[in-house]
Scaffold this motif. Structure first.
Motif, PDB file in Angstrom:
ATOM      1  N   LYS A   1     -21.354 -10.148  -0.633  1.00 37.30           N
ATOM      2  CA  LYS A   1     -19.830 -10.691   0.877  1.00 37.30           C
ATOM      3  C   LYS A   1     -19.086 -11.522   0.414  1.00 37.30           C
ATOM      4  N   ALA A   2     -19.236 -12.671  -0.859  1.00 42.13           N
ATOM      5  CA  ALA A   2     -17.820 -13.708  -1.187  1.00 42.13           C
ATOM      6  C   ALA A   2     -17.157 -11.708  -2.545  1.00 42.13           C
ATOM      7  N   VAL A   3     -18.283 -10.872  -3.007  1.00 48.46           N
ATOM      8  CA  VAL A   3     -16.840  -9.814  -3.717  1.00 48.46           C
ATOM      9  C   VAL A   3     -15.872  -8.981  -3.005  1.00 48.46           C
ATOM     10  N   ALA A   4     -17.049  -8.750  -1.405  1.00 50.52           N
ATOM     11  CA  ALA A   4     -16.440  -7.957  -0.709  1.00 50.52           C
ATOM     12  C   ALA A   4     -14.784  -8.597  -0.079  1.00 50.52           C
ATOM     13  N   HIS A   5     -15.213  -9.731   0.090  1.00 52.04           N
ATOM     14  CA  HIS A   5     -14.795 -10.886   0.624  1.00 52.04           C
ATOM     15  C   HIS A   5     -12.968 -11.087  -0.709  1.00 52.04           C
ATOM     16  N   ASP A   6     -13.360 -11.244  -2.048  1.00 52.87           N
ATOM     17  CA  ASP A   6     -12.421 -10.952  -2.321  1.00 52.87           C
ATOM     18  C   ASP A   6     -11.248  -9.826  -2.229  1.00 52.87           C
ATOM     19  N   PHE A   7     -11.941  -8.680  -2.331  1.00 53.74           N
ATOM     20  CA  PHE A   7     -11.484  -8.131  -2.910  1.00 53.74           C
ATOM     21  C   PHE A   7     -10.381  -7.032  -1.368  1.00 53.74           C
ATOM     22  N   LEU A   8     -11.104  -7.858  -0.005  1.00 58.72           N
ATOM     23  CA  LEU A   8      -9.837  -7.274   1.569  1.00 58.72           C
ATOM     24  C   LEU A   8      -8.910  -8.525   0.889  1.00 58.72           C
ATOM     25  N   LYS A   9      -8.568  -9.901   0.895  1.00 55.65           N
ATOM     26  CA  LYS A   9      -8.272 -10.781   0.097  1.00 55.65           C
ATOM     27  C   LYS A   9      -6.509 -10.266  -0.983  1.00 55.65           C
ATOM     28  N   SER A  10      -7.361  -9.821  -1.738  1.00 56.28           N
ATOM     29  CA  SER A  10      -6.451  -9.201  -2.840  1.00 56.28           C
ATOM     30  C   SER A  10      -5.954  -8.346  -1.937  1.00 56.28           C
ATOM     31  N   LYS A  11      -6.250  -6.783  -1.302  1.00 53.73           N
ATOM     32  CA  LYS A  11      -5.598  -6.196  -0.647  1.00 53.73           C
ATOM     33  C   LYS A  11      -5.024  -6.606   1.085  1.00 53.73           C
ATOM     34  N   GLY A  12      -5.021  -7.955   0.954  1.00 56.33           N
ATOM     35  CA  GLY A  12      -4.185  -8.870   2.296  1.00 56.33           C
ATOM     36  C   GLY A  12      -4.444  -8.447   2.986  1.00 56.33           C
ATOM     37  N   LEU A  13      -6.118  -8.134   3.092  1.00 58.93           N
ATOM     38  CA  LEU A  13      -6.426  -7.409   4.806  1.00 58.93           C
ATOM     39  C   LEU A  13      -7.162  -8.829   5.374  1.00 58.93           C
ATOM     40  N   VAL A  14      -7.982  -9.108   4.855  1.00 60.83           N
ATOM     41  CA  VAL A  14      -8.341 -11.102   5.177  1.00 60.83           C
ATOM     42  C   VAL A  14      -7.424 -12.072   4.357  1.00 60.83           C
ATOM     43  N   LYS A  15      -7.540 -13.529   4.929  1.00 61.21           N
ATOM     44  CA  LYS A  15      -7.093 -14.425   4.838  1.00 61.21           C
ATOM     45  C   LYS A  15      -7.486 -15.479   3.673  1.00 61.21           C
TER      46      LYS A  15
ATOM     47  N   ASP B   1     -12.307   8.842   7.573  1.00 57.34           N
ATOM     48  CA  ASP B   1     -11.219   9.518   6.298  1.00 57.34           C
ATOM     49  C   ASP B   1     -12.041   9.781   5.116  1.00 57.34           C
ATOM     50  N   GLN B   2     -11.784  10.311   4.337  1.00 55.85           N
ATOM     51  CA  GLN B   2     -12.510  10.775   2.791  1.00 55.85           C
ATOM     52  C   GLN B   2     -11.575   9.713   1.938  1.00 55.85           C
ATOM     53  N   SER B   3     -12.570   8.616   1.576  1.00 53.44           N
ATOM     54  CA  SER B   3     -11.857   7.844   0.121  1.00 53.44           C
ATOM     55  C   SER B   3     -11.600   8.197  -0.940  1.00 53.44           C
ATOM     56  N   ASN B   4     -11.170   7.679  -1.770  1.00 56.16           N
ATOM     57  CA  ASN B   4     -11.352   8.167  -3.208  1.00 56.16           C
ATOM     58  C   ASN B   4     -11.975   7.715  -3.997  1.00 56.16           C
ATOM     59  N   LEU B   5     -13.289   7.524  -3.056  1.00 54.43           N
ATOM     60  CA  LEU B   5     -14.667   7.108  -4.421  1.00 54.43           C
ATOM     61  C   LEU B   5     -15.397   7.747  -4.208  1.00 54.43           C
TER      62      LEU B   5
ATOM     63  N   ASN C   1     -10.746   3.439   8.142  1.00 59.19           N
ATOM     64  CA  ASN C   1      -9.815   4.934   7.739  1.00 59.19           C
ATOM     65  C   ASN C   1      -8.950   3.836   6.717  1.00 59.19           C
ATOM     66  N   ARG C   2      -8.445   2.464   7.241  1.00 55.75           N
ATOM     67  CA  ARG C   2      -7.358   1.335   5.732  1.00 55.75           C
ATOM     68  C   ARG C   2      -7.878   1.522   4.937  1.00 55.75           C
ATOM     69  N   VAL C   3      -9.449   0.670   5.247  1.00 57.15           N
ATOM     70  CA  VAL C   3     -10.219   0.360   3.997  1.00 57.15           C
ATOM     71  C   VAL C   3     -10.753   1.047   3.343  1.00 57.15           C
ATOM     72  N   SER C   4     -10.956   2.331   4.033  1.00 54.04           N
ATOM     73  CA  SER C   4     -10.994   3.577   2.714  1.00 54.04           C
ATOM     74  C   SER C   4     -10.095   4.201   1.632  1.00 54.04           C
ATOM     75  N   ALA C   5      -8.985   4.369   2.461  1.00 54.87           N
ATOM     76  CA  ALA C   5      -7.697   4.557   1.825  1.00 54.87           C
ATOM     77  C   ALA C   5      -7.327   3.295   0.254  1.00 54.87           C
ATOM     78  N   LEU C   6      -8.106   1.958   0.552  1.00 53.91           N
ATOM     79  CA  LEU C   6      -8.176   1.131  -0.490  1.00 53.91           C
ATOM     80  C   LEU C   6      -9.393   1.261  -1.842  1.00 53.91           C
ATOM     81  N   LEU C   7     -10.428   2.257  -1.675  1.00 57.98           N
ATOM     82  CA  LEU C   7     -10.880   1.980  -2.720  1.00 57.98           C
ATOM     83  C   LEU C   7     -11.361   3.635  -3.277  1.00 57.98           C
ATOM     84  N   ASP C   8     -11.168   2.874  -4.929  1.00 57.76           N
ATOM     85  CA  ASP C   8     -11.344   3.701  -5.602  1.00 57.76           C
ATOM     86  C   ASP C   8     -12.266   3.544  -7.252  1.00 57.76           C
TER      87      ASP C   8
END
Ligand code: PBE
Length: 273
Positions: free
Chosen positions: A259-273, A100-104, A233-240
């Motif tokens: 790596k740390a920046v990516a982790h914070d992003f996923l954490k803020s979206k509830g995809l990682v702990k 799927d195409q992201s919004n980025l 696809n779930r990740v792509s939908a979160l990108l802007d």
């Protein structure tokens, strides 16, 4: 007992946003129980594409306009959905799935210092054409020959620079800050553009197509594990664009690890702990 799972080999091209995106997708896969192996910083578009075709990597994030013009060498198009449909169909014939195409949308953004814009009265690329022969451009290695790079700027705007300083993509903003160059081939989501207060020159003739981020993955690998597609696809939908520009700034401006920046992003979206 279960067979040892083969890791999804995640690749990236050679600039900050690619490192962050590859980390985001890879960490999301890991969180869903899919093993990954990273092969980042491969080089330019055609090197990443070759790595996919030769099965050295399984996946990397690419941009629709780049796939259309640089990989497929097709005619340019301005409608995002038309570009997406075209590249998806063409990649399928190569055994590559375009998810799927992201919004980025991260396109080219030619930038100058405000004092340069003031001095030469620059607002658009058409304005830049009047004075480009007096100016030096800083850009990464691909831009010189890409069909949507310098050749396109010449064909559409008759822009030719007095000089071209080729550099690692990550060094462009230091080069303009220290006046080694007056113009930089920016990417629209580069975090440094607003943090340095640079002026974006408008592409007033709509030279460039849309460049939306999409995951490209070998169909075989996608088929081997039904978890992979939905996670990507779930990740792509979160990108802007605004969150990406912030993440790019955290790496380029604040010198944080992708790596740390990516982790914070996923954490803020509830995809990682
Ligand atoms: N970009 C901006 C694209 C082209 C325009 C650098 C993100 C790329 O091909 O990587």
């Amino acid at each position: 007992s279960a067979q040892a799972q083969t890791a999804v080999r995640v690749g990236s091209k050679d600039f900050t946003e690619q490192f962050v995106l590859a980390e985001i997708y890879a960490q999301a896969l890991e969180a869903a129980g899919v093993k990954t192996e990273k092969k980042l910083n491969l080089g330019g578009t055609l090197i990443a594409q070759k790595a996919l075709e030769e099965k050295q990597i399984d996946f990397y994030p690419e941009y629709t306009g780049t796939m259309l013009l640089v990989v497929l060498k097709a005619q340019t198009m301005s409608d995002p959905k038309a570009v997406y449909d075209k590249v998806k169909a063409a990649y399928a014939k190569m055994g590559l799935a375009v998810l799927d195409q992201s919004n980025l949308n991260n396109g080219y953004s030619i930038v100058v210092k405000p004092e340069t814009a003031q001095k030469y009265q620059l607002k658009t690329l058409s304005d830049l054409a009047r004075v480009s022969k007096q100016l030096k451009l800083g850009a990464g290695a691909e831009f010189r020959d890409r069909i949507d790079g310098l050749p396109a700027m010449k064909a559409t705007y008759n822009i030719e620079f007095g000089d071209y300083l080729q550099m690692a993509v990550g060094l462009r903003y230091q080069a303009i800050q220290s006046d080694q160059v007056q113009v930089v081939n920016g990417y629209s989501t580069d975090g440094m553009i607003s943090s340095l207060g640079l002026t974006r020159l408008k592409d007033d003739k709509n030279l460039w197509p849309p460049y939306y981020v999409v995951p490209v993955i070998r169909q075989q690998v996608l088929d081997a594990n039904p978890k992979i597609g939905p996670v990507l696809n779930r990740v792509s939908a979160l990108l802007d664009e605004s969150s990406m520009a912030k993440m790019n700034y955290q790496v380029d401006g604040e010198k944080r690890e992708p790596k740390a920046v990516a982790h914070d992003f996923l954490k803020s979206k509830g995809l990682v702990k």
